[in-house]
Design an enzyme around this catalytic site. Structure first.
Site, mmCIF file in Angstrom:
data_model
loop_
_atom_site.group_PDB
_atom_site.id
_atom_site.type_symbol
_atom_site.label_atom_id
_atom_site.label_comp_id
_atom_site.label_asym_id
_atom_site.label_seq_id
_atom_site.Cartn_x
_atom_site.Cartn_y
_atom_site.Cartn_z
ATOM 1 N N HIS B 70 -21.340 -18.910 46.832
ATOM 2 C CA HIS B 70 -20.043 -18.661 46.205
ATOM 3 C C HIS B 70 -20.024 -19.239 44.790
ATOM 4 N N ASP B 99 -22.456 -1.471 16.048
ATOM 5 C CA ASP B 99 -23.013 -1.786 17.374
ATOM 6 C C ASP B 99 -23.412 -3.249 17.343
ATOM 7 N N TRP B 135 -23.997 -25.429 44.343
ATOM 8 C CA TRP B 135 -24.368 -24.760 43.096
ATOM 9 C C TRP B 135 -24.937 -25.773 42.105
ATOM 10 N N SER B 163 -31.538 -13.769 30.480
ATOM 11 C CA SER B 163 -30.513 -12.791 30.161
ATOM 12 C C SER B 163 -29.442 -13.408 29.268
ATOM 13 N N SER B 164 -28.984 -14.615 29.637
ATOM 14 C CA SER B 164 -27.917 -15.243 28.860
ATOM 15 C C SER B 164 -28.384 -15.578 27.453
ATOM 16 N N HIS B 247 -22.286 -29.418 31.925
ATOM 17 C CA HIS B 247 -20.982 -29.575 31.314
ATOM 18 C C HIS B 247 -20.723 -28.564 30.205
ATOM 19 N N GLU B 249 -21.830 -25.792 30.069
ATOM 20 C CA GLU B 249 -21.642 -24.546 30.811
ATOM 21 C C GLU B 249 -20.171 -24.283 31.130
ATOM 22 N N TYR B 251 -17.637 -25.145 29.483
ATOM 23 C CA TYR B 251 -16.942 -24.694 28.270
ATOM 24 C C TYR B 251 -17.401 -23.314 27.862
ATOM 25 N N SER B 262 -5.669 -16.480 22.250
ATOM 26 C CA SER B 262 -5.252 -16.520 20.851
ATOM 27 C C SER B 262 -5.107 -15.128 20.251
ATOM 28 N N HIS B 296 -19.949 -37.588 33.136
ATOM 29 C CA HIS B 296 -18.700 -37.803 33.871
ATOM 30 C C HIS B 296 -18.753 -37.148 35.252
ATOM 31 N N HIS B 297 -19.788 -36.350 35.495
ATOM 32 C CA HIS B 297 -19.972 -35.816 36.844
ATOM 33 C C HIS B 297 -20.736 -36.808 37.721
ATOM 34 N N THR B 322 -8.252 -30.020 22.825
ATOM 35 C CA THR B 322 -7.675 -29.041 23.747
ATOM 36 C C THR B 322 -6.159 -29.067 23.642
ATOM 37 N N LYS B 325 -4.958 -27.016 20.844
ATOM 38 C CA LYS B 325 -4.907 -25.591 21.169
ATOM 39 C C LYS B 325 -3.635 -25.262 21.932
ATOM 40 N N ARG B 444 -15.382 -32.520 49.746
ATOM 41 C CA ARG B 444 -15.705 -31.108 49.574
ATOM 42 C C ARG B 444 -16.980 -30.782 50.336
HETATM 43 C C1 HEA Z 1 -16.329 -19.519 38.700
HETATM 44 C C2 HEA Z 1 -15.389 -19.122 39.286
HETATM 45 C C3 HEA Z 1 -14.861 -19.293 40.672
HETATM 46 C C4 HEA Z 1 -13.938 -18.442 41.217
HETATM 47 C C5 HEA Z 1 -13.338 -17.221 40.551
HETATM 48 C C6 HEA Z 1 -13.660 -18.933 42.523
HETATM 49 C C7 HEA Z 1 -12.762 -18.320 43.390
HETATM 50 C C8 HEA Z 1 -12.398 -18.808 44.632
HETATM 51 N N1 HEA Z 1 -12.899 -19.948 45.228
HETATM 52 FE FE1 HEA Z 1 -14.347 -21.158 44.493
HETATM 53 N N2 HEA Z 1 -15.807 -22.349 43.747
HETATM 54 C C9 HEA Z 1 -16.403 -22.244 42.533
HETATM 55 C C10 HEA Z 1 -16.094 -21.330 41.541
HETATM 56 C C11 HEA Z 1 -15.163 -20.291 41.685
HETATM 57 N N3 HEA Z 1 -14.398 -20.056 42.797
HETATM 58 C C12 HEA Z 1 -17.444 -23.220 42.386
HETATM 59 C C13 HEA Z 1 -18.334 -23.433 41.179
HETATM 60 C C14 HEA Z 1 -17.442 -23.954 43.582
HETATM 61 C C15 HEA Z 1 -18.339 -25.140 43.958
HETATM 62 C C16 HEA Z 1 -19.447 -24.708 44.844
HETATM 63 C C17 HEA Z 1 -20.202 -25.861 45.364
HETATM 64 O O1 HEA Z 1 -19.596 -26.787 45.923
HETATM 65 O O2 HEA Z 1 -21.423 -25.867 45.207
HETATM 66 C C18 HEA Z 1 -16.390 -23.390 44.421
HETATM 67 C C19 HEA Z 1 -16.076 -23.870 45.691
HETATM 68 C C20 HEA Z 1 -15.013 -23.394 46.447
HETATM 69 C C21 HEA Z 1 -14.535 -24.018 47.634
HETATM 70 C C22 HEA Z 1 -15.043 -25.312 48.217
HETATM 71 C C23 HEA Z 1 -16.148 -25.078 49.153
HETATM 72 C C24 HEA Z 1 -16.667 -26.351 49.709
HETATM 73 O O3 HEA Z 1 -16.545 -27.395 49.081
HETATM 74 O O4 HEA Z 1 -17.229 -26.273 50.808
HETATM 75 C C25 HEA Z 1 -13.505 -23.234 48.124
HETATM 76 C C26 HEA Z 1 -12.728 -23.526 49.337
HETATM 77 O O5 HEA Z 1 -11.724 -23.045 49.552
HETATM 78 C C27 HEA Z 1 -13.355 -22.133 47.208
HETATM 79 C C28 HEA Z 1 -12.431 -21.107 47.335
HETATM 80 C C29 HEA Z 1 -12.259 -20.086 46.410
HETATM 81 C C30 HEA Z 1 -11.323 -18.999 46.606
HETATM 82 C C31 HEA Z 1 -10.433 -18.827 47.781
HETATM 83 C C32 HEA Z 1 -11.417 -18.217 45.480
HETATM 84 C C33 HEA Z 1 -10.610 -16.956 45.224
HETATM 85 O O6 HEA Z 1 -10.016 -17.007 43.964
HETATM 86 C C34 HEA Z 1 -11.482 -15.740 45.373
HETATM 87 C C35 HEA Z 1 -10.634 -14.520 45.355
HETATM 88 C C36 HEA Z 1 -11.430 -13.235 45.444
HETATM 89 C C37 HEA Z 1 -11.667 -12.568 46.574
HETATM 90 C C38 HEA Z 1 -11.218 -13.090 47.877
HETATM 91 C C39 HEA Z 1 -12.464 -11.278 46.560
HETATM 92 C C40 HEA Z 1 -11.459 -10.184 46.606
HETATM 93 C C41 HEA Z 1 -11.866 -8.887 47.072
HETATM 94 C C42 HEA Z 1 -11.716 -8.369 48.306
HETATM 95 C C43 HEA Z 1 -11.305 -9.139 49.485
HETATM 96 C C44 HEA Z 1 -11.885 -6.965 48.434
HETATM 97 C C45 HEA Z 1 -12.908 -6.518 49.373
HETATM 98 C C46 HEA Z 1 -13.220 -5.197 48.874
HETATM 99 C C47 HEA Z 1 -14.261 -4.458 49.150
HETATM 100 C C48 HEA Z 1 -15.306 -4.861 50.124
HETATM 101 C C49 HEA Z 1 -14.413 -3.172 48.448
HETATM 102 N N4 HEA Z 1 -14.280 -22.251 46.197
HETATM 103 C C1 HEA Z 2 -13.718 -23.844 32.777
HETATM 104 C C2 HEA Z 2 -14.180 -24.870 33.297
HETATM 105 C C3 HEA Z 2 -13.741 -26.296 33.099
HETATM 106 C C4 HEA Z 2 -12.983 -26.874 32.115
HETATM 107 C C5 HEA Z 2 -12.332 -26.232 30.919
HETATM 108 C C6 HEA Z 2 -12.905 -28.265 32.447
HETATM 109 C C7 HEA Z 2 -12.218 -29.199 31.680
HETATM 110 C C8 HEA Z 2 -12.271 -30.560 31.878
HETATM 111 N N1 HEA Z 2 -12.882 -31.202 32.940
HETATM 112 FE FE1 HEA Z 2 -13.815 -30.321 34.497
HETATM 113 N N2 HEA Z 2 -14.991 -29.449 35.895
HETATM 114 C C9 HEA Z 2 -15.302 -28.122 36.003
HETATM 115 C C10 HEA Z 2 -14.896 -27.128 35.158
HETATM 116 C C11 HEA Z 2 -14.120 -27.340 34.013
HETATM 117 N N3 HEA Z 2 -13.599 -28.517 33.595
HETATM 118 C C12 HEA Z 2 -16.121 -27.879 37.144
HETATM 119 C C13 HEA Z 2 -16.679 -26.533 37.596
HETATM 120 C C14 HEA Z 2 -16.310 -29.118 37.751
HETATM 121 C C15 HEA Z 2 -17.041 -29.447 39.046
HETATM 122 C C16 HEA Z 2 -18.477 -29.211 39.069
HETATM 123 C C17 HEA Z 2 -19.016 -29.521 40.433
HETATM 124 O O1 HEA Z 2 -19.194 -30.705 40.736
HETATM 125 O O2 HEA Z 2 -19.221 -28.567 41.226
HETATM 126 C C18 HEA Z 2 -15.594 -30.074 36.934
HETATM 127 C C19 HEA Z 2 -15.587 -31.436 37.205
HETATM 128 C C20 HEA Z 2 -15.072 -32.379 36.332
HETATM 129 C C21 HEA Z 2 -15.315 -33.787 36.455
HETATM 130 C C22 HEA Z 2 -16.196 -34.468 37.505
HETATM 131 C C23 HEA Z 2 -15.413 -34.734 38.725
HETATM 132 C C24 HEA Z 2 -16.237 -35.252 39.828
HETATM 133 O O3 HEA Z 2 -17.130 -34.543 40.302
HETATM 134 O O4 HEA Z 2 -15.985 -36.376 40.227
HETATM 135 C C25 HEA Z 2 -14.638 -34.391 35.416
HETATM 136 C C26 HEA Z 2 -14.623 -35.852 35.168
HETATM 137 O O5 HEA Z 2 -14.426 -36.293 34.114
HETATM 138 C C27 HEA Z 2 -13.985 -33.339 34.662
HETATM 139 C C28 HEA Z 2 -13.222 -33.542 33.529
HETATM 140 C C29 HEA Z 2 -12.720 -32.522 32.725
HETATM 141 C C30 HEA Z 2 -11.951 -32.767 31.512
HETATM 142 C C31 HEA Z 2 -11.540 -34.096 30.950
HETATM 143 C C32 HEA Z 2 -11.676 -31.526 30.983
HETATM 144 C C33 HEA Z 2 -10.932 -31.273 29.705
HETATM 145 O O6 HEA Z 2 -11.594 -30.308 28.924
HETATM 146 C C34 HEA Z 2 -9.516 -30.833 29.943
HETATM 147 C C35 HEA Z 2 -8.707 -30.928 28.676
HETATM 148 C C36 HEA Z 2 -7.354 -30.308 28.779
HETATM 149 C C37 HEA Z 2 -6.174 -30.962 28.880
HETATM 150 C C38 HEA Z 2 -6.112 -32.432 29.014
HETATM 151 C C39 HEA Z 2 -4.880 -30.225 28.946
HETATM 152 C C40 HEA Z 2 -4.267 -29.886 27.613
HETATM 153 C C41 HEA Z 2 -4.004 -31.043 26.738
HETATM 154 C C42 HEA Z 2 -2.794 -31.481 26.347
HETATM 155 C C43 HEA Z 2 -1.566 -30.777 26.723
HETATM 156 C C44 HEA Z 2 -2.770 -32.642 25.425
HETATM 157 C C45 HEA Z 2 -2.162 -33.888 25.952
HETATM 158 C C46 HEA Z 2 -2.847 -34.404 27.166
HETATM 159 C C47 HEA Z 2 -3.153 -35.680 27.402
HETATM 160 C C48 HEA Z 2 -2.966 -36.779 26.432
HETATM 161 C C49 HEA Z 2 -3.706 -36.036 28.748
HETATM 162 N N4 HEA Z 2 -14.271 -32.139 35.235
HETATM 163 CU CU LIG Z 3 -17.904 -31.643 33.002
#
Ligand code: HEA
Ligand code: HEA
Ligand SMILES: [Cu+2]
Ligand code: CUA
Lengths: 313, 519, 386
Positions: B70, B99, B135, B163-164, B247, B249, B251, B262, B296-297, B322, B325, B444
């Site tokens: 997933h 293009d 993942w 690819s990326s 990390h 990634e 962003y 925007s 921070h992870h 942020t 923005k 989790r």
């Molecule tokens: C990047 C984007 C992304 C998106 C979009 C989502 C979308 C969703 N994610 Fe998550 N998720 C992750 C990224 C994302 N996720 C990542 C990175 C992890 C961590 C993995 C890890 O721990 O290693 C995670 C982990 C994660 C967990 C934790 C698993 C665990 O810790 O064991 C859960 C649990 O509820 C969850 C739920 C969901 C759900 C309910 C959605 C929903 O929003 C999904 C909604 C979409 C659908 C349900 C599909 C819809 C379509 C149909 C049903 C139509 C069928 C049609 C045909 C067959 C034609 N996700």
């Molecule tokens: C699109 C993806 C995305 C984005 C944008 C962010 C944004 C941020 N993330 Fe997140 N993060 C993930 C995707 C993302 N993260 C994923 C996938 C994981 C889990 C990976 C895994 O383990 O599977 C993760 C996990 C993760 C962790 C590790 C948690 C853990 O495993 O224990 C941390 C810890 O610092 C963190 C911090 C942040 C912070 C500080 C931001 C900041 O960029 C957020 C900044 C934004 C705001 C703060 C809001 C707007 C600001 C204001 C309105 C200004 C005023 C606010 C203040 C003064 C507070 N993230």
């Molecule tokens: Cu991070």
């Protein structure tokens, strides 16, 4: 709207091309084959699809050959306008940047291991407690023993499941022999290449060809010496991939570098062949030459970093 | 070369061999949606299993495969390709280019993806099963203890990386080299700016990912000891290199989203974007900071205290750009003349929900707090708020915004609003309660849980079903819009501005054969 | 119309957030199911306070930011005839909202730094406990006390492994959070934990103590706690560690000093008994009985209670060539494990009596009717011969 002939003048949109899709097929076959072969080897099974790896690879290389050939042909036909040429330049530069970052990962690993991991395992610094698990291991670089060996020698039992026997080499490669020679070779090859470029820009094609050939010869000598060093390390020194972290970092860094030297040498050979036999490249327009030369200089810089961090320090 | 290469070719060859940025963009978008469905179905398996305590449907080993696949499929298969698709379609249109800069390589970047994912997903059907180490694939679970499918996983990652990188090189070359005369950097649309920076991030970190999986490959097959203390390596080394990629990634997945928002807000607020210049600088600052916050992870791995503090402070700083923005967006809406078409609804929801996700991010960034949050559902809640309600919502926002330009038809406004509202309700129902169970102590990646988490998990699962169902509405809306509907004008939206609105709807197969002059 | 319902939606959302915060403060820590628990140590309390502080500040920022936004949505709507202004920058405003968040962050960073420093200060501990994570159990070793034991899930398998089961037995209050042998600690003493792992990464986490530390194979992490209040505190492994990651709970029992001393004494006596047992010759019944217990505790996770395993990852022992073949091989794989697989070296985990019993059990259970009997002394002899 505009007339089409205008469009042609301002921008060249290549027609449909089968090359990328075929390249994908080749690449996918090759990669899948590599996975299957590796897994079969690990499990000790016979590999019924062992032809996928070489077959896919050969196909892939053939397609790439075609592809580059096509680009070169288009270039000769004058289809590549100034803008497209700039795109190629940018593409090559950013590609080299991506290669830099690939090596960065390995240098990062090396630095982390040397600055933190080995001292910790040897009982120094913040995580010196780790030495309780590896009593007898002393922090030094290159390590004369792996932690596992040290523990065995001290008569302790290993807590982590034994996954492999890591045996540090009795001695390691010194910087002053082949590596130093190789550094000189590679650095001079960059110089000769630079003067080949100068010659090209000055329109002295004969000199350019000679200098290119010289560069290539230096590069090939480097590769040969490197291969010889590997042989020596494997057979005489007992330094292998399994020699713990020293062997791991040593071979992956120098190995990927060596691979890149080979790729660079291939580029230079093509360049030389084009210059010598097809009369390609003009003083003003020689992207192919330039790309190969950038790549070669990049490989050279990586080597210098490598020489410093792997052999010297 | 043929003189008549100006219209699309006939048959399947059009798609297999195309060099047209619009065709390739379309393929990327369909691929992404397919992967979203696949990844969503995996999520539904997870949610179904977690509907009630006790093992109901799948065994723990399969559950782990679902979690892993997933995450991988959503990140690398759904979100990233969607952005590349939008970049392919829109960047040339927005900067007045005919293009992408390197059209053949463009085709190659795309076609690698279906093969890479086919290989990855096929491991589900192999005897050893699919990758099951999350993942984030931490060693040594992903090396010494991995199922044999890990080899295909590693090569799959190599392919996605290629690819990326090629896609990103193409974007950079296009933006630097192909802008119409007069389009200076500080006149570029925000979406183009954010993609320029994203492409830089991609080229900088995808090779590092390739490097770390290569180390895994050697540890598994060739006896090296990068991640094994017995040989002098360290499992934590894996995490450092992985998160150096990981990390930035995240962003990579959100910066283009900032760009889309925007673009969309000014159109529906009928007012220019507030603080364009500071938006550009904020984006660049976020990208810069993203390189120095990776650990921070890893607050709980036992880093030396100096490291903890450095990474904590650096991470917290990201809130500043942020915040700029968010404040700029809100001020763009302030004293505008707002209307609420579907893209605008997604944009507004994005701002609110992404900010909530950002707030939980800031809480996670504080190392001592992270000791309690780490690896709980609080983290899962955080990243779904920024990824689903953030990245995914903005992708929907962009797709609705530009769909009329692509198809030449207006989409069904009622159905699309139903799609928005049901998705909005669904995802909040699914992910908001995760904050609660996470704080209350639910780890989790577990297939079964203690009884006090039962109620909220059931809610989450219901939310997931609602979300999943609603995406079928989207599919229907898009297909209907391609088939027909009210013709769209060239400008489409009353207050839209930018070069993409100056070409006809649907955009002809080749646009800007003559570069437009930008003033 | 639209913005109307949107605002209602947000109000509900804000309401939930507020409710959760208020509820958290009012309710008993142990039963809170929507917020962090303040826990029972100074560290957990400090974390909790900081958590609530940041939560409220974020809510406040949210109220302001979303407030302005919803005001615009309400007042500056085209449908209400709003005319757009055209301002699009203000340097002073932009600088102001760069600096303001920065200042707010400072108020987060200061207490966070303090708390972190105290978490990292493991000096002057009065008791050292080595914690080792195994797939999927914990080992606790009281350093210099001569006491060590394993701790694994005690919730009966029937109540969680319920795929396709119609009648699920009733689940207790501590479902999945209970173990056979809890970690026992003395109240009021500073206890230092040395955390490591034997196979993959695990993470030792007890929310009420505010302690979470990854267990990294080959390295030792240090952390500590001091619990004043006696009681039982529960946690779980917090790092994905394979198949049964969800089934490796942690239970800490904090008792007063006297009870702790007598518990230690009792533990040492039990260890002595083990040693005596290892010198004896056991009957088949004794071996089988003991063997089944050991098997359930140590082996069933992978090889399954019915001995059928989960092929191909975990082979079946029922009818396996090794479990029914030459004894040497059987002893070898159980004592030394198999490199490159999940099969661990159990010589490091089990005593001679347990090893003898479990091997006897495997050779005679599930229709593996070899009739072989393995005595503790056989195990000792095999070890020596290596
Ligand atoms: C990047 C984007 C992304 C998106 C979009 C989502 C979308 C969703 N994610 Fe998550 N998720 C992750 C990224 C994302 N996720 C990542 C990175 C992890 C961590 C993995 C890890 O721990 O290693 C995670 C982990 C994660 C967990 C934790 C698993 C665990 O810790 O064991 C859960 C649990 O509820 C969850 C739920 C969901 C759900 C309910 C959605 C929903 O929003 C999904 C909604 C979409 C659908 C349900 C599909 C819809 C379509 C149909 C049903 C139509 C069928 C049609 C045909 C067959 C034609 N996700
Ligand atoms: C699109 C993806 C995305 C984005 C944008 C962010 C944004 C941020 N993330 Fe997140 N993060 C993930 C995707 C993302 N993260 C994923 C996938 C994981 C889990 C990976 C895994 O383990 O599977 C993760 C996990 C993760 C962790 C590790 C948690 C853990 O495993 O224990 C941390 C810890 O610092 C963190 C911090 C942040 C912070 C500080 C931001 C900041 O960029 C957020 C900044 C934004 C705001 C703060 C809001 C707007 C600001 C204001 C309105 C200004 C005023 C606010 C203040 C003064 C507070 N993230
Ligand atoms: Cu991070
Ligand atoms: Cu042990 Cu998870």
């Amino acid at each position: 709207m505009s007339s089409r002939s205008d469009a042609e003048q301002t921008y060249y949109v290549p027609e449909q091309s089968k090359l990328p899709f075929l390249a994908t097929i080749g690449l996918a076959t090759f990669i899948y084959g590599a996975g299957a072969t590796l897994n079969a080897a690990r499990a000790g099974d016979p590999d019924p699809m062992s032809w996928l790896l070489p077959g896919g690879f050969a196909f892939f290389v053939a397609v790439l050959w075609q592809w580059f050939g096509t680009s070169i042909r288009e270039h000769r036909l004058g289809l590549a306008n100034a803008q497209l040429r700039r795109s190629y330049v940018l593409g090559m530069q950013w590609f080299i940047f991506s290669e830099v970052m690939f090596f960065f990962a390995f240098f990062l690993a090396l630095a982390y291991v040397r600055l933190f991991v080995v001292p910790w395992l040897g009982g120094e610094g913040d995580h010196g407690l780790a030495n309780r698990l590896w009593s007898g291991f002393a922090a030094e670089w290159p390590p004369s023993q792996t932690p596992q060996q040290a523990l065995d020698a001290a008569g302790g039992t290993q807590l982590t499941a034994r996954q492999s026997e890591f045996l540090a080499p009795p001695s390691t490669v010194s910087w002053s022999g082949i590596p130093l020679l190789n550094t000189i070779l590679l650095l001079s090859s960059s110089v000769t290449l630079h003067f080949a470029h100068v010659a090209l820009r000055g329109g002295r094609r004969g000199a350019m060809n000679v200098l290119l050939a010289l560069t290539l010869a230096l590069g090939m000598t480097f590769v040969a010496l490197q291969a010889w060093e590997y042989h020596h390390a494997y057979t005489d020194l007992g330094l292998t991939l399994k020699s713990g972290i020293y062997g791991s970092t040593f071979y992956l860094l120098t190995g990927f570098h060596g691979l890149h030297v080979c790729i660079g040498a291939l580029m230079l050979s093509v360049t030389l062949a084009r210059a010598r036999f097809a009369g390609d490249f003009t003083p003003e327009d020689h992207f192919g030459f330039q790309a190969a030369s950038w790549y070669w200089h990049f490989v050279d810089v990586v080597w210098v970093c490598l020489f410093l961090s792997v052999y010297l320090l | 070369m043929a003189a008549d290469h100006h219209g699309p070719a006939k048959g399947i060859g059009r798609w297999l061999f195309t060099t047209n940025h619009k065709d390739i963009g379309t393929m990327y978008l369909w691929f992404s949606f397919t992967m979203f469905i696949v990844g969503g179905l995996f999520a539904l398996v997870i949610r179904t299993e977690l509907f009630q305590p006790g093992l109901q449907f799948v065994k723990p080993e399969f559950f782990n495969q679902m979690t892993t696949m997933h995450g991988l499929v959503m990140v690398f298969g759904a979100i990233m390709p969607a952005w590349v698709g939008l970049a392919n379609w829109m960047i040339p249109l927005m900067i007045g280019a005919p293009d992408m800069a390197l059209p053949r390589m463009n085709n190659w970047s795309f076609w690698i993806l279906p093969f890479a994912f086919a290989m990855l997903v096929a491991t589900l059907f192999s005897e050893a099963g699919a990758p099951n180490f999350g993942w984030t694939f931490y060693a040594p679970l992903s090396t010494a203890y991995a199922p044999s499918s890990v080899t295909f996983f590693i090569f799959g990652v190599h392919l996605m990386g290629m690819s990326s990188i090629m896609g990103a090189i193409n974007v950079i070359a296009t933006i630097i080299n192909m802008r119409a005369p007069g389009m200076t950097y500080m006149k570029m649309p925000m979406f183009v700016w954010t993609w320029l920076i994203t492409a830089f991030l991609l080229i900088a970190v995808m090779p590092v990912l390739a490097g770390v999986v290569t180390m895994m490959l050697f540890d598994i097959h060739f006896g090296t000891s990068f991640f094994s203390a017995a040989g002098g390596g360290d499992p934590v080394l894996f995490q450092h290199v992985f998160w150096f990629f990981g990390h930035p990634e995240v962003y990579i997945m959100i910066l283009p989203a900032f760009g889309v928002i925007s673009e969309v807000l000014p159109t529906f607020a009928r007012k220019p974007l507030f603080g364009y210049t500071s938006m550009v600088y904020a984006t660049a600052s976020i990208a810069f900071l993203s390189f120095i916050v990776w650990a921070h992870h890893m607050f709980t791995v036992g880093m030396p205290i100096a490291g903890e503090l450095f990474f904590m402070y650096a991470t917290m700083l990201i809130a500043v750009p942020t915040g700029v923005k968010v404040f700029n967006w809100v001020t763009t809406m302030f004293r505008g003349s707002l209307s609420f078409e579907t893209p605008m609804l997604f944009a507004i929801a994005f701002i609110v929900l992404f900010t909530i996700g950002g707030f939980s991010g800031i809480m996670l960034a504080m190392a001592p707090l992270d000791f309690q949050y780490h690896d709980t559902y609080f983290v899962v809640a955080h990243f779904h708020y920024v990824l689903v309600q953030g990245a995914l919502f903005s992708i929907y926002c962009g797709v609705y915004y530009w769909l009329p330009k692509w198809t030449g038809h207006m989409y069904d406004e009622t159905l699309s609003k139903a799609h928005f509202w049901l998705t909005f309700i669904g995802v909040n129902l699914a992910f908001f309660p995760m904050h609660f169970v996470g704080l209350a102590g639910m780890p989790r990646r577990i297939p079964d849980y203690a009884l006090q988490f039962a109620d909220f998990n059931m809610l989450s699962s219901i939310g997931a079903y609602v979300t999943g169902f609603s995406q079928l509405i989207f599919l229907y809306v898009v297909i209907r819009c391609i088939r027909g509907g009210r013709p769209a004008t060239d400008r489409v939206w009353e207050a839209s501005h930018g070069l993409e609105w100056s070409v006809p709807s649907p955009a002809p197969y080749h646009t800007f054969a003559i570069p437009p002059q930008v003033r | 119309m639209l913005s109307e319902s949107r605002r209602r939606g947000t109000r509900v959302l804000a309401g939930i957030m507020l409710a959760c915060a208020v509820h958290a403060q009012a309710s008993e820590p142990a039963h809170s199911s929507i917020n962090l628990s303040p826990g029972v140590t100074t560290v957990s309390q400090a974390i909790y306070d900081l958590h609530m502080y940041t939560l409220w500040v974020c809510v406040a920022i949210g109220v302001v930011v979303f407030g302005v936004m919803f005001w615009s949505i309400f007042a500056h709507r085209k449908s209400k005839g709003a005319v757009a202004s055209s301002f699009h920058e203000s340097t002073s405003l932009e600088i102001a909202w760069t600096i303001a968040p920065f200042l707010i962050l400072l108020t987060f960073a200061a207490p966070a730094t303090n708390t972190l420093l105290s978490i990292y200060d493991a000096d002057e501990a009065e008791l050292d406990v080595m914690i080792t994570g195994y797939q999927w159990k914990w080992k606790y070793e009281y350093l210099d006390q001569g006491v060590a034991f394993f701790s694994s899930l005690s919730t009966p398998r029937e109540s969680w492994d319920t795929i396709g089961v119609q009648q699920v037995p009733p689940r207790g209050e501590n479902y999945l959070l209970e173990v056979d042998e809890p970690l026992v600690l003395p109240a009021g003493k500073k206890v230092r934990f040395l955390v490591t792992a034997a196979d993959v990464i695990h993470s030792w986490w007890v929310p009420q103590l505010g302690v979470k530390k990854d267990a990294i194979p080959g390295f030792i992490n240090e952390t500590w706690t001091r619990v004043e209040r006696t009681g039982t505190y529960r946690g779980q492994c917090a790092e994905l560690c394979g198949k049964d990651h969800g089934f490796m709970p942690i239970v800490v029992e904090v008792v007063d000093e006297q009870q702790f001393a007598s518990w230690l004494g009792e533990r040492r006596a039990r260890a002595e008994q083990e040693r005596v047992l290892a010198a004896q010759t056991l009957t088949m019944d004794e071996l089988m009985q003991r063997g089944e217990a050991v098997y359930t505790r140590s082996c069933a996770a992978c090889h399954q209670p019915n001995g059928e395993g989960v092929p191909p990852a975990f082979p079946a022992l029922k009818g396996s060539a090794i479990a029914t073949g030459p004894l040497e091989q059987h002893l070898d794989i159980v004592l030394n494990g198999k490199a490159g697989t999940a099969m661990a070296a159990f010589a490091a985990q089990l005593g001679h009596a347990d090893l003898a019993a479990v091997i006897t059990y495997e050779r005679n259970a599930w229709g593996n009717d070899t009739g072989d009997m393995v005595q503790p002394s056989d195990v000792a002899r095999f070890e020596q011969s290596e």
